[in-house]
Design a protein around this motif. Structure first.
Motif, short mmCIF file in Angstrom:
data_model
loop_
_atom_site.label_atom_id
_atom_site.label_comp_id
_atom_site.label_asym_id
_atom_site.label_seq_id
_atom_site.Cartn_x
_atom_site.Cartn_y
_atom_site.Cartn_z
N ASP A 76 41.96 45.78 42.55
CA ASP A 76 42.36 46.85 41.63
C ASP A 76 41.15 47.46 40.95
OD1 ASP A 76 44.99 46.47 42.30
OD2 ASP A 76 45.51 45.32 40.51
N LEU A 77 40.18 46.63 40.60
CA LEU A 77 38.96 47.12 39.97
C LEU A 77 38.19 48.02 40.94
CD1 LEU A 77 37.08 47.05 37.49
CD2 LEU A 77 35.95 45.06 38.52
N GLU A 78 38.17 47.65 42.19
CA GLU A 78 37.46 48.45 43.20
C GLU A 78 38.16 49.79 43.42
OE1 GLU A 78 36.12 50.22 46.73
OE2 GLU A 78 38.13 49.36 46.66
N LYS A 79 39.50 49.82 43.28
CA LYS A 79 40.26 51.04 43.53
C LYS A 79 40.09 52.06 42.40
CE LYS A 79 43.87 48.77 46.24
NZ LYS A 79 45.29 48.32 46.24
N ASN A 80 40.26 51.60 41.16
CA ASN A 80 40.27 52.57 40.05
C ASN A 80 39.08 52.48 39.12
OD1 ASN A 80 40.89 50.35 38.27
ND2 ASN A 80 43.04 50.53 38.84
N ASN A 81 38.33 51.36 39.19
CA ASN A 81 37.13 51.20 38.36
C ASN A 81 37.41 51.51 36.89
OD1 ASN A 81 34.47 50.40 38.22
ND2 ASN A 81 33.68 52.48 38.30
N ASP A 82 38.61 51.16 36.44
CA ASP A 82 39.00 51.41 35.05
C ASP A 82 38.48 50.27 34.18
OD1 ASP A 82 40.16 52.26 32.72
OD2 ASP A 82 42.17 51.56 33.23
N GLN A 83 37.31 50.47 33.60
CA GLN A 83 36.66 49.41 32.83
C GLN A 83 37.16 49.41 31.39
OE1 GLN A 83 32.45 50.07 33.44
NE2 GLN A 83 32.46 48.95 35.36
N ASP A 84 38.37 48.87 31.22
CA ASP A 84 38.98 48.88 29.90
C ASP A 84 38.90 47.53 29.19
OD1 ASP A 84 40.64 47.49 31.54
OD2 ASP A 84 42.48 48.55 31.01
N SER A 85 38.09 46.63 29.72
CA SER A 85 37.91 45.33 29.07
C SER A 85 36.48 44.88 29.23
CB SER A 85 38.85 44.28 29.70
OG SER A 85 38.41 43.92 30.99
N SER A 105 32.93 46.03 45.48
CA SER A 105 32.82 47.01 46.57
C SER A 105 33.50 46.46 47.82
CB SER A 105 31.35 47.30 46.88
OG SER A 105 31.22 48.14 48.01
N LYS A 106 33.93 47.36 48.68
CA LYS A 106 34.41 46.94 49.99
C LYS A 106 33.27 46.26 50.73
CE LYS A 106 37.81 50.66 50.39
NZ LYS A 106 38.21 51.88 51.14
N PHE A 107 33.62 45.33 51.61
CA PHE A 107 32.58 44.54 52.29
C PHE A 107 33.03 44.22 53.70
CE2 PHE A 107 30.27 40.62 53.31
CZ PHE A 107 28.97 40.99 52.98
N ASN A 108 32.07 44.23 54.62
CA ASN A 108 32.34 43.90 56.01
C ASN A 108 31.20 43.06 56.56
OD1 ASN A 108 32.94 43.77 58.73
ND2 ASN A 108 33.36 45.94 58.97
N PHE A 109 31.48 41.82 56.90
CA PHE A 109 30.46 40.92 57.43
C PHE A 109 29.87 41.41 58.75
CE2 PHE A 109 32.02 37.49 54.58
CZ PHE A 109 30.80 37.00 54.17
N LEU A 110 30.61 42.28 59.44
CA LEU A 110 30.14 42.78 60.73
C LEU A 110 29.19 43.95 60.59
CD1 LEU A 110 33.48 42.61 62.76
CD2 LEU A 110 31.65 40.90 62.61
N TRP A 114 35.77 42.21 50.52
CA TRP A 114 35.14 42.73 49.30
C TRP A 114 34.06 41.78 48.80
CZ3 TRP A 114 35.86 39.43 45.14
CH2 TRP A 114 36.97 38.58 45.19
N ILE A 115 33.17 42.35 48.00
CA ILE A 115 32.11 41.60 47.35
C ILE A 115 32.08 41.98 45.88
CG2 ILE A 115 30.41 43.36 48.00
CD1 ILE A 115 28.28 41.18 48.03
N ALA A 116 31.82 41.02 45.01
CA ALA A 116 31.79 41.28 43.58
C ALA A 116 30.58 40.60 42.95
CB ALA A 116 33.07 40.79 42.90
N ILE A 117 30.00 41.24 41.96
CA ILE A 117 28.93 40.66 41.16
C ILE A 117 29.38 40.68 39.71
CG2 ILE A 117 26.53 40.82 40.38
CD1 ILE A 117 25.78 42.03 43.01
N ILE A 118 29.25 39.55 39.03
CA ILE A 118 29.63 39.44 37.62
C ILE A 118 28.39 39.07 36.81
CG2 ILE A 118 31.11 38.27 35.95
CD1 ILE A 118 32.01 37.89 39.57
#
Length: 276
Positions: A164-173, A182-187, A227-231
């Protein structure tokens, strides 16, 4: 269809390591329903009687150089090695380590991503990386962790949150403001994957290898087939809880030190906000 030779070797080596007292699986009990009534977190109570986290952090004490041969799974290319996690959170908990010393808190390089791709082509699941003690890393030698998943098995409880964060990037928190997805593809081409890591690092405020000797902040990485995420992190211990990358994936550990009243009152997502 994957042969999953690494997974088969990991299971065989797990049995051998336990038999020879070289492996110490963490004993946990699922207690989610006692504190939480949704399905985006799995909360376990950890038996710490056989596990003590070392406070030291530095190259003087390095269990990966050399690694314990009884934990050895397979060589990956010329620069990396697969071994078992000595304190696994599930059966076949795998570590991908560098053969020679590289700092956990340094910039990842393209050889790291190539090695991850090589393993994932055979045995796939939830990858996570903890960049430093503040991000939950217990060892300073560079290592990535893999929790294997069956085809179609849920990758982690909080996958929908990241999608959901990747789709709308609504940073409300506060939590969303300190995470990038981001979307991610190992290939994909290894160079493209490495550049995506640098792009996301810059976006979340970690800087870049040209201007910064090391990333500016501690961080966690979660990697899946989609997907891939960095926190970006600020603290390791809050209210008696210690959280690494798995915490943000939706797996929380409760110990005798944890402030259970805080967890019950505010919930696990509010708890995570304290760590970023």
């Amino acid at each position: 269809m994957r042969s999953e030779k690494y997974w088969v070797k990991a299971l065989d080596q797990t049995h051998l390591s336990i038999t020879n007292n070289g492996l110490f699986p963490l004993k946990t009990t699922v207690v989610t329903s006692e504190y939480y009534n949704k399905n985006d977190f799995i909360i376990r109570e950890l038996d710490t009687s056989r596990f003590k986290k070392k406070n030291s952090y530095g190259p003087n004490q390095n269990p990966f150089n050399p690694w314990d041969k009884i934990l050895e799974v397979d060589k990956i290319g010329t620069n990396h090695q697969l071994i078992l996690n000595k304190y696994p959170v599930q059966k076949g908990h795998i570590l991908l380590i560098t053969n020679t010393w590289k700092p956990q808190d340094g910039w990842l390089d393209i050889s790291d991503w190539i090695a991850i791709q090589m393993v994932n082509e055979d045995t796939s699941g939830l990858w996570f990386f903890n960049s430093s003690p503040i991000a939950g890393a217990s060892q300073p030698h560079r290592h990535f962790q893999l929790l294997r998943r069956d085809y179609g098995e849920i990758i982690c409880p909080r996958e929908k949150w990241f999608l959901d964060l990747e789709k709308n990037n609504d940073q409300d928190s506060k939590l969303k403001k300190n995470a990038v997805v981001s979307k991610f593809n190992f290939l994909d081409n290894s160079i493209n994957i490495y550049n995506l890591y640098l792009e996301l690092s810059k976006k979340i405020g970690l800087g870049n290898p040209i201007d910064d000797e090391k990333p500016r902040f501690p961080y966690n990485i979660l990697i899946t087939n989609n997907w891939i995420a960095i926190i970006k992190r600020k603290y390791d211990h809050v209210h008696g809880f210690s959280v690494n990358g798995l915490g943000f994936a939706g797996y929380l550990l409760v110990t005798e030190k944890s402030n259970i009243n805080y967890l019950k009152k505010y919930g696990p997502e509010k708890l995570l906000e304290n760590f970023v």
